[in-house]
Design a protein around this motif. Structure first.
Motif, PDB file in Angstrom:
ATOM      1  N   MET A  73       0.847  -1.178   0.000  1.00 15.29           N
ATOM      2  CA  MET A  73       0.000   0.000   0.000  1.00 15.29           C
ATOM      3  C   MET A  73       0.891   1.239   0.000  1.00 15.29           C
ATOM      4  N   CYS A  74       0.508   2.232  -0.754  1.00 16.35           N
ATOM      5  CA  CYS A  74       1.247   3.492  -0.831  1.00 16.35           C
ATOM      6  C   CYS A  74       0.434   4.588  -0.158  1.00 16.35           C
ATOM      7  N   LEU A  75       1.134   5.531   0.431  1.00 17.64           N
ATOM      8  CA  LEU A  75       0.476   6.647   1.088  1.00 17.64           C
ATOM      9  C   LEU A  75       1.095   7.945   0.587  1.00 17.64           C
ATOM     10  N   ALA A  76       0.257   8.837   0.124  1.00 19.86           N
ATOM     11  CA  ALA A  76       0.691  10.176  -0.264  1.00 19.86           C
ATOM     12  C   ALA A  76      -0.004  11.152   0.680  1.00 19.86           C
ATOM     13  N   ILE A  77       0.731  12.146   1.149  1.00 22.42           N
ATOM     14  CA  ILE A  77       0.173  13.075   2.120  1.00 22.42           C
ATOM     15  C   ILE A  77       0.296  14.514   1.631  1.00 22.42           C
ATOM     16  N   PRO A  78      -0.666  15.359   2.029  1.00 24.53           N
ATOM     17  CA  PRO A  78      -0.576  16.768   1.652  1.00 24.53           C
ATOM     18  C   PRO A  78       0.435  17.508   2.531  1.00 24.53           C
ATOM     19  N   ALA A  79       1.151  18.422   1.916  1.00 32.58           N
ATOM     20  CA  ALA A  79       2.105  19.261   2.635  1.00 32.58           C
ATOM     21  C   ALA A  79       2.134  20.630   1.966  1.00 32.58           C
ATOM     22  N   GLU A  80       2.497  21.635   2.739  1.00 30.00           N
ATOM     23  CA  GLU A  80       2.541  23.012   2.231  1.00 30.00           C
ATOM     24  C   GLU A  80       3.948  23.364   1.774  1.00 30.00           C
ATOM     25  N   ILE A  81       4.050  23.961   0.606  1.00 30.25           N
ATOM     26  CA  ILE A  81       5.343  24.437   0.122  1.00 30.25           C
ATOM     27  C   ILE A  81       5.699  25.711   0.879  1.00 30.25           C
ATOM     28  N   VAL A  82       6.867  25.688   1.541  1.00 31.12           N
ATOM     29  CA  VAL A  82       7.292  26.852   2.326  1.00 31.12           C
ATOM     30  C   VAL A  82       8.478  27.576   1.698  1.00 31.12           C
ATOM     31  N   ALA A  83       9.162  26.929   0.755  1.00 33.05           N
ATOM     32  CA  ALA A  83      10.274  27.582   0.053  1.00 33.05           C
ATOM     33  C   ALA A  83      10.526  26.855  -1.251  1.00 33.05           C
ATOM     34  N   LEU A  84      10.952  27.611  -2.251  1.00 32.26           N
ATOM     35  CA  LEU A  84      11.340  27.026  -3.532  1.00 32.26           C
ATOM     36  C   LEU A  84      12.862  27.054  -3.627  1.00 32.26           C
ATOM     37  N   HIS A  85      13.437  25.963  -4.122  1.00 34.21           N
ATOM     38  CA  HIS A  85      14.886  25.847  -4.254  1.00 34.21           C
ATOM     39  C   HIS A  85      15.229  25.613  -5.722  1.00 34.21           C
ATOM     40  N   PRO A  86      16.468  25.883  -6.092  1.00 40.09           N
ATOM     41  CA  PRO A  86      16.886  25.627  -7.476  1.00 40.09           C
ATOM     42  C   PRO A  86      16.775  24.140  -7.824  1.00 40.09           C
ATOM     43  N   GLY A  87      16.730  23.868  -9.113  1.00 36.21           N
ATOM     44  CA  GLY A  87      16.727  22.494  -9.579  1.00 36.21           C
ATOM     45  C   GLY A  87      15.410  21.771  -9.362  1.00 36.21           C
ATOM     46  N   GLU A  88      14.294  22.502  -9.470  1.00 42.37           N
ATOM     47  CA  GLU A  88      12.954  21.932  -9.308  1.00 42.37           C
ATOM     48  C   GLU A  88      12.781  21.237  -7.965  1.00 42.37           C
ATOM     49  N   ARG A  89      13.285  21.884  -6.913  1.00 40.52           N
ATOM     50  CA  ARG A  89      13.185  21.373  -5.558  1.00 40.52           C
ATOM     51  C   ARG A  89      12.387  22.377  -4.736  1.00 40.52           C
ATOM     52  N   ALA A  90      11.787  21.898  -3.658  1.00 37.17           N
ATOM     53  CA  ALA A  90      11.036  22.773  -2.757  1.00 37.17           C
ATOM     54  C   ALA A  90      11.123  22.212  -1.351  1.00 37.17           C
ATOM     55  N   LEU A  91      10.953  23.080  -0.388  1.00 35.19           N
ATOM     56  CA  LEU A  91      10.875  22.677   1.009  1.00 35.19           C
ATOM     57  C   LEU A  91       9.401  22.676   1.382  1.00 35.19           C
ATOM     58  N   VAL A  92       8.919  21.546   1.929  1.00 31.78           N
ATOM     59  CA  VAL A  92       7.529  21.458   2.367  1.00 31.78           C
ATOM     60  C   VAL A  92       7.490  21.285   3.871  1.00 31.78           C
ATOM     61  N   SER A  93       6.349  21.658   4.446  1.00 38.62           N
ATOM     62  CA  SER A  93       6.145  21.527   5.883  1.00 38.62           C
ATOM     63  C   SER A  93       4.875  20.747   6.151  1.00 38.62           C
ATOM     64  N   LEU A  94       4.974  19.836   7.099  1.00 39.08           N
ATOM     65  CA  LEU A  94       3.823  19.083   7.568  1.00 39.08           C
ATOM     66  C   LEU A  94       3.867  19.114   9.084  1.00 39.08           C
ATOM     67  N   ASP A  95       2.997  19.926   9.670  1.00 40.84           N
ATOM     68  CA  ASP A  95       2.978  20.101  11.130  1.00 40.84           C
ATOM     69  C   ASP A  95       4.343  20.481  11.683  1.00 40.84           C
ATOM     70  N   GLY A  96       5.062  21.348  10.980  1.00 41.19           N
ATOM     71  CA  GLY A  96       6.348  21.837  11.459  1.00 41.19           C
ATOM     72  C   GLY A  96       7.538  20.979  11.072  1.00 41.19           C
ATOM     73  N   VAL A  97       7.302  19.802  10.543  1.00 44.46           N
ATOM     74  CA  VAL A  97       8.388  18.950  10.051  1.00 44.46           C
ATOM     75  C   VAL A  97       8.634  19.330   8.597  1.00 44.46           C
ATOM     76  N   THR A  98       9.876  19.660   8.267  1.00 46.63           N
ATOM     77  CA  THR A  98      10.176  20.086   6.903  1.00 46.63           C
ATOM     78  C   THR A  98      10.997  19.021   6.170  1.00 46.63           C
ATOM     79  N   LYS A  99      10.839  19.009   4.873  1.00 45.76           N
ATOM     80  CA  LYS A  99      11.546  18.051   4.022  1.00 45.76           C
ATOM     81  C   LYS A  99      11.696  18.670   2.642  1.00 45.76           C
ATOM     82  N   GLU A 100      12.848  18.453   2.033  1.00 52.53           N
ATOM     83  CA  GLU A 100      13.038  18.902   0.658  1.00 52.53           C
ATOM     84  C   GLU A 100      12.511  17.822  -0.282  1.00 52.53           C
ATOM     85  N   ILE A 101      11.740  18.245  -1.280  1.00 48.14           N
ATOM     86  CA  ILE A 101      11.142  17.318  -2.239  1.00 48.14           C
ATOM     87  C   ILE A 101      11.372  17.826  -3.657  1.00 48.14           C
TER      88      ILE A 101
END
Length: 78
Positions: free
Chosen positions: A1-29
């Motif tokens: 089973m796969c799970l995809a979750i919603p997250a808010e984009i909080v910053a855009l980075h070069p190279g088609e990357r972005a920083l997202v936040s989910l309840d204060g936890v951030t991750k580059e995607i």
């Protein structure tokens, strides 16, 4: 089973990357699969990739349901 979750984009980075936040936890995607994303957009994230934009209200409903499921699971384990 796969799970995809919603997250808010909080910053855009070069190279088609972005920083997202989910309840204060951030991750580059990767946002390479979407055109024209912006800070403040909500996206559905799966294995480090934004798959689609999602309406903020729909994102909140989904996150609320996931929190409710986690609470029920924790109750069942107690």
């Amino acid at each position: 089973m796969c799970l995809a979750i919603p997250a808010e984009i909080v910053a855009l980075h070069p190279g088609e990357r972005a920083l997202v936040s989910l309840d204060g936890v951030t991750k580059e995607i990767s946002v390479a699969l979407l055109d024209g994303v912006a800070v403040g957009d909500y996206v559905v994230v799966h294995v480090g990739h934004a798959l689609a934009r999602i309406d903020p209200e729909e994102a909140r409903r989904t996150l609320d349901l996931l929190a409710e499921a986690a609470a029920l699971t924790a109750e069942g384990a107690a």
